[in-house]
Motif scaffolding. Structure first.
Motif, PDB file in Angstrom:
ATOM      1  N   MET A  42      -4.790  -1.180   8.517  1.00  0.00           N
ATOM      2  CA  MET A  42      -4.907  -0.817   7.091  1.00  0.00           C
ATOM      3  C   MET A  42      -5.013   0.700   6.905  1.00  0.00           C
ATOM      4  O   MET A  42      -4.473   1.253   5.946  1.00  0.00           O
ATOM      5  CB  MET A  42      -6.153  -1.482   6.485  1.00  0.00           C
ATOM      6  CG  MET A  42      -6.058  -3.000   6.395  1.00  0.00           C
ATOM      7  SD  MET A  42      -7.653  -3.766   5.965  1.00  0.00           S
ATOM      8  CE  MET A  42      -7.782  -3.354   4.225  1.00  0.00           C
ATOM      9  N   CYS A  54      -2.929   3.959   3.787  1.00  0.00           N
ATOM     10  CA  CYS A  54      -3.549   4.492   2.572  1.00  0.00           C
ATOM     11  C   CYS A  54      -3.525   6.014   2.595  1.00  0.00           C
ATOM     12  O   CYS A  54      -3.399   6.627   3.658  1.00  0.00           O
ATOM     13  CB  CYS A  54      -4.981   3.975   2.440  1.00  0.00           C
ATOM     14  SG  CYS A  54      -6.057   4.519   3.748  1.00  0.00           S
ATOM     15  N   LEU A  79      -8.639   3.341   0.397  1.00  0.00           N
ATOM     16  CA  LEU A  79      -9.256   2.256   1.167  1.00  0.00           C
ATOM     17  C   LEU A  79     -10.734   2.605   1.309  1.00  0.00           C
ATOM     18  O   LEU A  79     -11.073   3.697   1.786  1.00  0.00           O
ATOM     19  CB  LEU A  79      -8.586   2.163   2.547  1.00  0.00           C
ATOM     20  CG  LEU A  79      -9.218   1.248   3.596  1.00  0.00           C
ATOM     21  CD1 LEU A  79      -9.262  -0.198   3.125  1.00  0.00           C
ATOM     22  CD2 LEU A  79      -8.439   1.342   4.914  1.00  0.00           C
ATOM     23  N   THR A 102      -2.843   4.834  -2.352  1.00  0.00           N
ATOM     24  CA  THR A 102      -3.864   3.804  -2.187  1.00  0.00           C
ATOM     25  C   THR A 102      -5.128   4.375  -1.557  1.00  0.00           C
ATOM     26  O   THR A 102      -5.062   5.165  -0.621  1.00  0.00           O
ATOM     27  CB  THR A 102      -3.319   2.672  -1.283  1.00  0.00           C
ATOM     28  OG1 THR A 102      -2.128   2.175  -1.857  1.00  0.00           O
ATOM     29  CG2 THR A 102      -4.329   1.545  -1.140  1.00  0.00           C
ATOM     30  N   GLN A 113     -11.249  -4.495  -6.534  1.00  0.00           N
ATOM     31  CA  GLN A 113     -10.126  -4.424  -5.593  1.00  0.00           C
ATOM     32  C   GLN A 113      -8.815  -4.488  -6.381  1.00  0.00           C
ATOM     33  O   GLN A 113      -8.673  -5.290  -7.307  1.00  0.00           O
ATOM     34  CB  GLN A 113     -10.225  -5.599  -4.616  1.00  0.00           C
ATOM     35  CG  GLN A 113      -9.016  -5.780  -3.753  1.00  0.00           C
ATOM     36  CD  GLN A 113      -9.355  -5.742  -2.267  1.00  0.00           C
ATOM     37  OE1 GLN A 113     -10.238  -5.021  -1.818  1.00  0.00           O
ATOM     38  NE2 GLN A 113      -8.643  -6.515  -1.501  1.00  0.00           N
ATOM     39  N   LEU A 124      -8.339  -0.621  -2.092  1.00  0.00           N
ATOM     40  CA  LEU A 124      -8.662  -1.750  -1.209  1.00  0.00           C
ATOM     41  C   LEU A 124     -10.091  -1.604  -0.717  1.00  0.00           C
ATOM     42  O   LEU A 124     -10.558  -0.491  -0.470  1.00  0.00           O
ATOM     43  CB  LEU A 124      -7.725  -1.747  -0.004  1.00  0.00           C
ATOM     44  CG  LEU A 124      -6.244  -1.948  -0.331  1.00  0.00           C
ATOM     45  CD1 LEU A 124      -5.401  -1.649   0.880  1.00  0.00           C
ATOM     46  CD2 LEU A 124      -6.010  -3.387  -0.790  1.00  0.00           C
ATOM     47  N   PHE A 157      -8.979   7.520   2.916  1.00  0.00           N
ATOM     48  CA  PHE A 157      -9.850   6.551   3.575  1.00  0.00           C
ATOM     49  C   PHE A 157     -11.285   6.985   3.309  1.00  0.00           C
ATOM     50  O   PHE A 157     -11.706   8.062   3.737  1.00  0.00           O
ATOM     51  CB  PHE A 157      -9.539   6.529   5.074  1.00  0.00           C
ATOM     52  CG  PHE A 157     -10.388   5.568   5.882  1.00  0.00           C
ATOM     53  CD1 PHE A 157     -10.705   4.314   5.385  1.00  0.00           C
ATOM     54  CD2 PHE A 157     -10.846   5.915   7.144  1.00  0.00           C
ATOM     55  CE1 PHE A 157     -11.475   3.426   6.133  1.00  0.00           C
ATOM     56  CE2 PHE A 157     -11.615   5.043   7.900  1.00  0.00           C
ATOM     57  CZ  PHE A 157     -11.929   3.791   7.389  1.00  0.00           C
ATOM     58  N   MET A 170       0.842  -1.199   0.000  1.00  0.00           N
ATOM     59  CA  MET A 170       0.000   0.000   0.000  1.00  0.00           C
ATOM     60  C   MET A 170       0.877   1.249   0.000  1.00  0.00           C
ATOM     61  O   MET A 170       1.981   1.238   0.519  1.00  0.00           O
ATOM     62  CB  MET A 170      -0.888  -0.002   1.241  1.00  0.00           C
ATOM     63  CG  MET A 170      -2.092  -0.912   1.106  1.00  0.00           C
ATOM     64  SD  MET A 170      -3.269  -0.728   2.450  1.00  0.00           S
ATOM     65  CE  MET A 170      -2.734  -1.999   3.580  1.00  0.00           C
TER      66      MET A 170
END
Lengths: 206, 171
Positions: free
Chosen positions: B66, B70, B7, B5, B24, B29, B73, B1
């Protein structure tokens, strides 16, 4: 008059919410029929029976990321119609406590509860925001730096008994904020040490 | 990641998710909040036992690890009483290990110290029929408060009548 106090803490016992719930129950005293209940635990399935016919619903819960703990939110969402039917016409009050010093940080949770009341067709009564939740169990409601918390619950109880709506109100401890933070930090480190986690390990990054 | 990225935490049912969400990939993600993860029991184990990770052993424990990896979010949630849906909230409550138990002062108020140096930007995408203006105002206040408590530099919020209407903004 029937009052149902809903303890919205995921910790059934030894929680700040339980302490606040018991304090309000005591203040409502003999003037009401008043029970404390929870959507979880051994009696969780009985909660709708307990709120049936209530004139007032008093939700007491800890602030979780500026909102309600998810199990309480789920109960309100999934049982909206049942609550609306069984406690038709009830006033909704909320006491929200948070670990931050400032009671005003509970304000968004009041709004969520007020929106719930609107959706359920119930009447919003009042929100009480209690800051410094970390002190509630160690100091005791109405004592020393938490005297104002006790006074605030007195006023709330009068509003409940008189079925009155009032402005939301928030209260902070009468205690230096820097000292509250310092004690909280010591307490977190002590809790971690008991689990064999040192101060450096507490800061680990994912 | 990487910081590029995205999420997406969402509460859609599997068939609906496939119709609305991007596939995905390394850049995107997905985390399904349905079926619901177990709820936070307020034990603070994520701060004092297994720092940064919830002690309850289900997939709800994965989110806190996670989030910091990223750049953006995104929370796609049914609007419930002006806030997150119970499924989304269950995941979020289980993710407070994302911040530290320690405190700092931000804009004159006490808040948690972030665990990581660069927390992701936050975007709330709410869907639902019959949203009231009051609920929308609550959601805006929630996004603002969350962005401070999750130490996010930026937060955005969008409202749509159905989850299908969210597809374009999630591309």
């Amino acid at each position: 008059m029937k009052v149902a106090i809903i303890n919205g803490s995921p910790k059934l016992r030894e929680s700040a919410s339980q302490l606040l719930a018991e304090a309000v129950q005591k203040k409502l005293g003999n003037q009401t029929e008043c029970a404390i209940c929870s959507p979880i635990g051994p009696e969780g399935s009985e909660i709708l029976k307990k709120i049936e016919g209530a004139n007032a619903l008093v939700f007491v819960f800890p602030l979780y990321i500026d909102g309600l703990p998810s199990h309480l939110l789920r109960f309100l969402d999934e049982s909206l119609q049942d609550i609306s039917d069984k406690a038709s016409g009830a006033m909704v009050y909320s006491i929200v406590n948070n670990g931050f010093f400032e009671g005003r940080q509970n304000a968004v949770a009041f709004e969520i509860m007020r929106n719930f009341a609107d959706k359920a067709g119930l009447k919003w009564g009042q929100g009480i925001g209690v800051g410094g939740g970390g002190m509630l169990r160690s100091v005791g409601i109405g004592r020393g730096p938490l005297k104002k918390v006790g006074n605030t619950l007195d006023l709330l109880s009068k509003n409940i008994i008189n079925a009155r709506s009032a402005q939301n109100y928030t209260v902070d401890p009468d205690f230096p904020r820097a000292l509250y933070i310092a004690v909280a930090h010591l307490s977190w480190r002590a809790s971690a040490r008991k689990n064999k986690v040192n101060s450096k390990q507490m800061l680990v990054k994912p | 990641m990487s910081s590029k990225t995205r999420l997406i935490l969402h509460d859609l049912r599997p068939g609906d998710a496939a119709a609305v969400l991007p596939a995905q990939s390394e850049e995107c993600l997905l985390f399904a909040a349905y079926p619901a993860v177990r709820y936070c029991v307020g034990c603070y184990g994520c701060w004092t036992k297994t720092p940064g990770k919830c002690v309850i052993r289900d997939r709800g424990a994965d989110m806190a690890g996670m989030m910091p990896k990223c750049g953006e979010f995104i929370i796609l949630s049914r609007l419930v009483f002006g806030g997150l849906s119970p499924d989304i909230k269950a995941v979020m409550d289980r993710s407070i290990g994302f911040v530290l138990p320690f405190f700092r002062i931000v804009k004159g108020e006490m808040h948690h110290v972030p665990r990581v140096e660069h927390p992701p930007d936050l975007r709330y995408v709410f869907y639902g029929a019959d949203m009231t203006e009051r609920e929308k105002e609550t959601a805006k206040a929630l996004a603002k408060a969350n962005s401070i408590n999750l130490a996010s530099g930026r937060s955005e919020i969008q409202f749509f009548p159905t989850f299908r209407d969210c597809k374009e903004v999630l591309k």
